[in-house]
Design an enzyme around this catalytic site. Structure first.
Site, short mmCIF file in Angstrom:
data_model
loop_
_atom_site.label_atom_id
_atom_site.label_comp_id
_atom_site.label_asym_id
_atom_site.label_seq_id
_atom_site.Cartn_x
_atom_site.Cartn_y
_atom_site.Cartn_z
N ASP A 3 -7.65 6.12 5.49
CA ASP A 3 -7.67 4.93 6.35
C ASP A 3 -8.84 4.87 7.31
OD1 ASP A 3 -4.04 4.82 6.77
OD2 ASP A 3 -5.36 4.18 5.14
N SER A 25 0.81 -1.22 0.00
CA SER A 25 0.00 0.00 0.00
C SER A 25 0.84 1.26 0.00
CB SER A 25 -0.93 0.01 1.22
OG SER A 25 -0.17 -0.12 2.39
N HIS A 34 1.63 4.06 6.80
CA HIS A 34 0.99 4.94 5.83
C HIS A 34 1.45 6.37 6.05
CE1 HIS A 34 -2.65 2.12 4.85
NE2 HIS A 34 -1.58 1.82 4.17
#
Lengths: 189, 281
Positions: free
Chosen positions: A133, A55, A95
């Site tokens: 998210d 990701s 992330h």
């Protein structure tokens, strides 16, 4: 092969066996202490992590090793790459920070003093994902500082595949530990 | 008077396998002159010494074969060190003092348990809450490791063997003629203490071409012996000796790496007996 070694052990005595086992145990102990020491110095629960998903491509690929720090007084900014762990989820996620908001200091000074450093609310999103998210937060609207494991300072490509292989094939882990143990027990310094 | 007798004892040479333990003779000599050849005088603590290692007869069946990789200097040294310990710990010879080993074991296992406890605590408790205890555990572990390292470097050094022996000697104390004591109560306990250190010296000082592999180019095993003999609970010193010798490894190991333990033990025995004789080399 082992009869030779067992004969040697009986000849050299009980103290010698204790010494050899101590060699092995102290290698493990020093590894543990180095890990814990690194965690204390970086103020991060797990200062070295492996990327498991794609990701964050093209920045990080699966199998990369990441180095984290988490200084208590540092403010996280938009664009920082963080690793966070949602309570209730096992796996930490890496992330990028999309938005930050500062929490206003509460009127109750005692409560505010227990939080070390700036308390921020964060929103993150993976570079390779289409959406942010929110779904991953399991009900929370924002991430808080206490969920953050650390901020990424550096990385090494491909090295993490060793850890991935050992997690996917536990026999490899035991074989490696067993081999190391045998080596430490049979060798003299 | 006592001093000259020591010279005589040295002149009699080192003991061989079959001679009895006590060197000096029992017959008292009436003549006081020191130059009267081999005149025997009453044994005093200075002349007499307990059995040295060479007087212990060893059978060939006692030993296992020792075979090492004779290109690895560490293995050669470890094999020699083990042989020294085995040789000098025989029941008739010295009793090994395990102080250095026990200190290393104690400190080592303590640091392992501290590390294990700290890691376990950090695993069970949340990171933020566990930080103070884990930090303390870490500091204790580092401290123990430093103490271990300093002990091994400064106190233990190159020590291979530390041993002690207590023998009973039925002999006349030098002051018995001054005191009105009966002969039967003049037993003395002789305490001996021996300390051996070893090191490996490289072959570069032996020949001009150290890069050629040959027996003459082998590194050397250097053994140093410190020996003290005392009585009266360590209060009166009887003898003190310190010697050092080096020998190439190739004298004890053949080209297959098998150790010639008899030759090695003979060499060690001679060195130890030199120390027991009080040489201060």
């Amino acid at each position: 092969m082992f009869t030779e070694e067992l004969k040697a052990f009986r000849r050299l005595g009980f103290r010698h066996v204790l010494l050899q086992v101590l060699n092995f145990a102290s290698v493990i102990a020093s590894g543990l202490m180095i890990w814990k020491g690194l965690g204390i110095i970086t103020n991060s629960e797990s200062p070295i992590v492996v990327v498991l998903s794609g990701s964050m491509e093209p920045a990080f690929y699966r199998g990369d090793l990441l180095f984290l720090t988490n200084p208590a007084s540092e403010r996280y900014k938009t664009g920082d790459i963080t690793v966070y762990k949602i309570p209730g989820a096992d796996i930490p996620i890496v992330h990028r920070v999309l938005e930050t908001h500062d929490v206003r200091p509460k009127r109750n000074a005692a409560v505010a003093a227990s939080v070390t450093g700036p308390n921020q609310l964060l929103l993150t999103k993976g570079d390779n994902n289409y959406v942010d998210d929110i779904e991953l937060y399991q009900g929370l609207e924002w991430l808080e500082r206490k969920h953050i494991v650390g901020k990424v300072r550096g990385f090494l490509p491909y090295v993490g595949y060793v850890t991935i292989a050992m997690n996917d094939f536990p026999q490899l882990k035991y074989a490696l530990l067993g081999g190391l143990g045998l080596l430490a027990l049979l060798q003299r310094e | 008077m006592a001093r000259t007798k020591k010279m005589q004892a040295d002149g009699e040479g080192s003991s061989t396998l079959q001679t009895p333990n006590k060197k000096a003779n029992r017959t008292p000599s009436p003549s006081p002159s020191p130059s009267a050849g081999r005149s025997r005088e009453p044994p005093t603590p200075e002349t007499e010494r307990p059995a040295g290692p060479l007087s212990v007869v060893l059978t060939a069946l006692d030993r296992d074969v020792v075979k090492v990789n004779n290109a690895n200097a560490t293995e050669l040294k470890n094999a020699c060190d083990d042989a020294v310990k085995r040789y000098l710990s025989r029941p008739e010879l010295f009793k090994q003092i395990h102080l250095h080993t026990d200190v290393r074991l104690g400190l080592g296992w303590l640091s392992v348990f501290v590390a294990a406890g700290t890691a376990f605590y950090g695993y069970k408790v949340d990171f933020e809450k566990s930080k103070p205890v884990v930090s303390i555990g870490l500091v204790v572990y580092i401290f123990l490791t430093i103490v271990q390292t300093l002990y091994a470097y400064f106190v233990e050094g190159n020590t291979v063997f530390v041993g002690k022996r207590k023998t009973f000697s039925k002999r006349v104390s030098p002051f018995s003629h001054l005191l009105s004591v009966t002969r039967s109560s003049n037993h003395q306990i002789i305490t001996e203490r021996i300390h051996l250190t070893s090191s490996t010296k490289s072959a570069s000082h032996l020949s001009q071409k150290p890069s050629v592999a040959s027996p003459s180019n082998s590194p050397s095993y250097q053994l140093a012996v410190t020996y003290v003999r005392s009585t009266n609970g360590g209060k009166s010193l009887l003898a003190k000796g310190r010697t050092k010798a080096a020998q190439t490894y190739s004298a004890f190991f053949d080209d297959q790496g098998t150790m010639d333990q008899e030759a090695f033990e003979r060499w060690v025995g001679e060195l130890v007996e030199q120390g027991m004789d009080g040489k201060l080399a």
